[in-house]
Scaffold this active site. Structure first.
Site, short mmCIF file in Angstrom:
data_model
loop_
_atom_site.label_atom_id
_atom_site.label_comp_id
_atom_site.label_asym_id
_atom_site.label_seq_id
_atom_site.Cartn_x
_atom_site.Cartn_y
_atom_site.Cartn_z
N ARG A 126 -23.76 35.75 44.41
CA ARG A 126 -23.74 35.35 43.13
C ARG A 126 -23.01 33.88 43.33
NH1 ARG A 126 -22.32 37.71 37.18
NH2 ARG A 126 -21.73 35.67 36.32
N SER A 174 -20.26 36.19 59.72
CA SER A 174 -18.81 36.51 59.64
C SER A 174 -17.95 36.00 60.67
CB SER A 174 -18.64 37.93 59.39
OG SER A 174 -17.15 38.23 59.45
N TYR A 202 -20.56 46.49 62.53
CA TYR A 202 -20.59 45.28 61.58
C TYR A 202 -20.55 44.30 62.60
CZ TYR A 202 -19.02 42.27 58.13
OH TYR A 202 -19.24 41.11 57.02
N CYS A 203 -19.46 44.23 63.47
CA CYS A 203 -19.16 43.17 64.45
C CYS A 203 -20.35 42.69 65.27
CB CYS A 203 -18.13 43.42 65.19
SG CYS A 203 -17.51 42.44 66.22
N THR A 213 -14.19 40.00 47.76
CA THR A 213 -15.42 40.98 46.97
C THR A 213 -15.22 42.29 47.25
OG1 THR A 213 -16.59 40.97 49.10
CG2 THR A 213 -16.58 38.72 47.91
N ASP A 268 -34.87 45.98 48.27
CA ASP A 268 -34.01 46.42 49.20
C ASP A 268 -34.56 45.92 50.46
OD1 ASP A 268 -33.02 47.58 51.28
OD2 ASP A 268 -33.15 49.75 50.64
N GLN A 286 -23.84 39.99 43.05
CA GLN A 286 -22.26 39.89 43.04
C GLN A 286 -21.69 39.08 44.18
OE1 GLN A 286 -20.26 43.54 43.23
NE2 GLN A 286 -21.84 44.57 44.72
N GLY A 287 -20.48 39.14 44.21
CA GLY A 287 -19.75 38.73 45.51
C GLY A 287 -20.43 37.24 45.98
N1 NAI Z 1 -16.34 39.87 51.88
C1 NAI Z 1 -16.04 39.34 53.07
O1 NAI Z 1 -14.86 39.66 53.57
C2 NAI Z 1 -17.04 38.74 53.97
C3 NAI Z 1 -18.14 39.04 53.92
N2 NAI Z 1 -19.04 38.34 54.68
C4 NAI Z 1 -20.52 38.40 54.45
O2 NAI Z 1 -21.08 37.90 53.17
C5 NAI Z 1 -22.29 38.40 52.81
C6 NAI Z 1 -21.98 39.02 51.37
O3 NAI Z 1 -21.10 39.82 51.10
P1 NAI Z 1 -20.16 40.22 49.81
O4 NAI Z 1 -20.45 39.32 48.81
O5 NAI Z 1 -18.65 40.02 50.41
O6 NAI Z 1 -20.34 41.80 49.58
P2 NAI Z 1 -20.69 42.33 48.15
O7 NAI Z 1 -20.63 43.70 48.58
O8 NAI Z 1 -19.78 41.91 47.03
O9 NAI Z 1 -22.18 41.67 47.76
C7 NAI Z 1 -23.26 41.96 48.70
C8 NAI Z 1 -24.48 42.18 47.88
O10 NAI Z 1 -25.56 42.49 48.65
C9 NAI Z 1 -26.55 43.52 47.92
N3 NAI Z 1 -27.17 44.34 49.25
C10 NAI Z 1 -26.59 45.12 49.92
N4 NAI Z 1 -27.67 45.62 50.40
C11 NAI Z 1 -28.65 45.20 50.14
C12 NAI Z 1 -29.99 45.51 50.35
N5 NAI Z 1 -30.37 46.42 51.38
N6 NAI Z 1 -31.08 44.77 49.99
C13 NAI Z 1 -30.52 43.81 48.96
N7 NAI Z 1 -29.45 43.64 48.51
C14 NAI Z 1 -28.44 44.10 49.12
C15 NAI Z 1 -25.23 44.19 47.38
O11 NAI Z 1 -26.03 45.20 46.24
C16 NAI Z 1 -24.38 43.32 46.75
O12 NAI Z 1 -24.73 42.62 45.50
C17 NAI Z 1 -22.44 39.64 53.70
O13 NAI Z 1 -23.38 39.53 54.62
C18 NAI Z 1 -21.07 39.94 54.33
O14 NAI Z 1 -21.28 40.56 55.46
C19 NAI Z 1 -18.81 37.67 55.71
C20 NAI Z 1 -17.42 37.49 55.91
C21 NAI Z 1 -16.51 37.99 55.12
C1 LIG Z 2 -13.15 45.10 58.59
C2 LIG Z 2 -14.01 43.85 58.33
C3 LIG Z 2 -13.91 43.74 56.99
C4 LIG Z 2 -14.91 43.05 56.04
C5 LIG Z 2 -15.83 42.36 56.77
C6 LIG Z 2 -15.84 40.95 56.53
O1 LIG Z 2 -16.80 40.16 57.30
C7 LIG Z 2 -14.51 40.29 56.69
C8 LIG Z 2 -14.47 39.71 57.76
C9 LIG Z 2 -13.32 39.02 57.99
C10 LIG Z 2 -12.11 39.39 58.52
C11 LIG Z 2 -11.88 40.87 59.12
C12 LIG Z 2 -11.06 40.81 60.07
C13 LIG Z 2 -10.79 42.05 60.42
C14 LIG Z 2 -9.79 42.44 61.37
C15 LIG Z 2 -9.43 43.63 62.00
O2 LIG Z 2 -9.55 44.56 61.37
C16 LIG Z 2 -8.70 43.91 63.25
O3 LIG Z 2 -8.71 45.06 63.46
C17 LIG Z 2 -8.85 43.07 64.25
C18 LIG Z 2 -8.02 42.78 65.27
C19 LIG Z 2 -8.23 42.39 66.38
C20 LIG Z 2 -9.53 41.52 66.64
C21 LIG Z 2 -8.86 40.37 67.51
C22 LIG Z 2 -9.27 39.43 66.66
O4 LIG Z 2 -8.56 39.06 65.49
O5 LIG Z 2 -10.22 38.29 66.99
#
Ligand code: NAI
Ligand SMILES: CC/C=C\C[C@H](O)/C=C/C=C\C=C\C=C\C(=O)[C@@H](O)C/C=C\CCC(=O)O
Length: 265
Positions: A19, A138, A151-152, A188, A64, A15-16
């Site tokens: 996919r 990210s 996560y960061c 996602t 996994d 997914q996400g």
């Molecule tokens: N959604 C967002 O805002 C952002 C996501 N990301 C990154 O994008 C990537 C994809 O995330 P999304 O699609 O958003 O999340 P999601 O939760 O929709 O998809 C993640 C997928 O990875 C699979 N997964 C999780 N743990 C696993 C494991 N141990 N082994 C195999 N598969 C596993 C899940 O089952 C799921 O299908 C991640 O690395 C996430 O950190 C980066 C920036 C922003």
């Molecule tokens: C909380 C993370 C959510 C999802 C993870 C995924 O990778 C998404 C990332 C994209 C943006 C997430 C931003 C989140 C920001 C915050 O939660 C604020 O607390 C950030 C506040 C200050 C940090 C200074 C800065 O903006 O660089």
């Protein structure tokens, strides 16, 4: 690299974003084996994509990636199906501030393992065909983020690892290109996670910065794969500014003081 006719291994494809990337690659003529820990969703996605693109171009393998054996078996399955893997996308990731060990094992550990498996298989100096490794970080890997310090940290690790391999003196002999993807928030299931600190800060952030579609970010991944000259690239993708390369360099500014790491657009 043109994805047409190439073979791809991707983690977290049920997914996400995973996919979304699989779908773009299939539409450009690649063959993909994706793994995921969510077996039910993985099978459903495989079935839907096989109906659309053909039963011989897309395959799901349950795994996994925090488990060494399962991860290696999934990569091995891609090699045995396709004979070679040209593109490896280490995408699987989780957000869970209550379980830092698990976050580090999946977001950082599995990206490192997946990259090393791909490097060993692809490297031209050991008989491979070269290739591209895309590691999904990210925007959180480039900033500070009090909502999710673990996560960061995991995403900073991905960028440090990937750009360091890209700068390896052996990179030209390996013929393996290393890239990081740094998206801002995407629509996602990850954005529904509540296990973070100060959820109101994230809410405020999302209100100010918006949320991207998976398709927009998957298009940026195609750019990373297709551009032959981007080894070491960090591709930042945001709603307001689109996809922009940040290049990381180690700079000696004056020959006197310490070297510094600098990102430039
Ligand atoms: N959604 C967002 O805002 C952002 C996501 N990301 C990154 O994008 C990537 C994809 O995330 P999304 O699609 O958003 O999340 P999601 O939760 O929709 O998809 C993640 C997928 O990875 C699979 N997964 C999780 N743990 C696993 C494991 N141990 N082994 C195999 N598969 C596993 C899940 O089952 C799921 O299908 C991640 O690395 C996430 O950190 C980066 C920036 C922003
Ligand atoms: C909380 C993370 C959510 C999802 C993870 C995924 O990778 C998404 C990332 C994209 C943006 C997430 C931003 C989140 C920001 C915050 O939660 C604020 O607390 C950030 C506040 C200050 C940090 C200074 C800065 O903006 O660089």
């Amino acid at each position: 690299m043109d994805p047409q006719g190439k073979s791809v291994f991707l983690t977290g494809g049920a997914q996400g974003l995973g996919r979304g990337i699989v779908e773009k690659l299939l539409s450009l003529g690649a063959k993909v084996l994706f793994c995921d820990v969510d077996v039910e969703r993985g099978k459903a996605t495989e079935s839907e994509l096989q109906t659309q693109y053909g039963a011989d171009v897309v395959f799901f393998h349950p795994a996994d990636v925090s488990d060494d054996e399962q991860h290696k078996a999934a990569f091995g399955m891609a090699v045995s199906k396709f004979e070679t893997v040209d593109i490896c996308v280490n995408n699987a990731g989780i957000l869970n501030e209550s379980n830092w060990e698990k976050v580090m094992a999946i977001n950082a550990g599995a990206v490192i393992r997946g990259s090393l498996l791909a490097l060993e298989h692809m490297r031209r100096d050991r008989g491979g065909r070269g290739g591209v490794i895309i590691n999904v970080a990210s925007i959180a890997g480039l900033n500070v983020n009090p909502a999710c310090p673990t996560y960061c940290a995991s995403k900073h690790a991905v960028i440090g690892f990937t750009t360091s391999w890209a700068m390896s003196p052996g990179q030209k002999d390996h013929a393996v290109r290393w890239c990081c993807l740094c998206p801002d928030a995407m629509e996602t299931s990850m954005l529904k996670v509540t296990d973070i600190h100060y959820p109101e800060m994230l809410e405020e952030y999302l209100k100010d910065n918006g949320v991207m579609s998976v398709s927009q970010v998957a298009d940026a991944v195609m750019k990373l794969i297709q551009d032959p000259d981007n080894n070491g690239a960090i591709l930042e993708v945001t709603l307001k500014k689109g996809a922009r390369y940040r290049r990381r360099q180690v700079v000696d500014r004056d020959g006197v003081n310490d070297l510094v790491i600098m990102d430039t657009y």
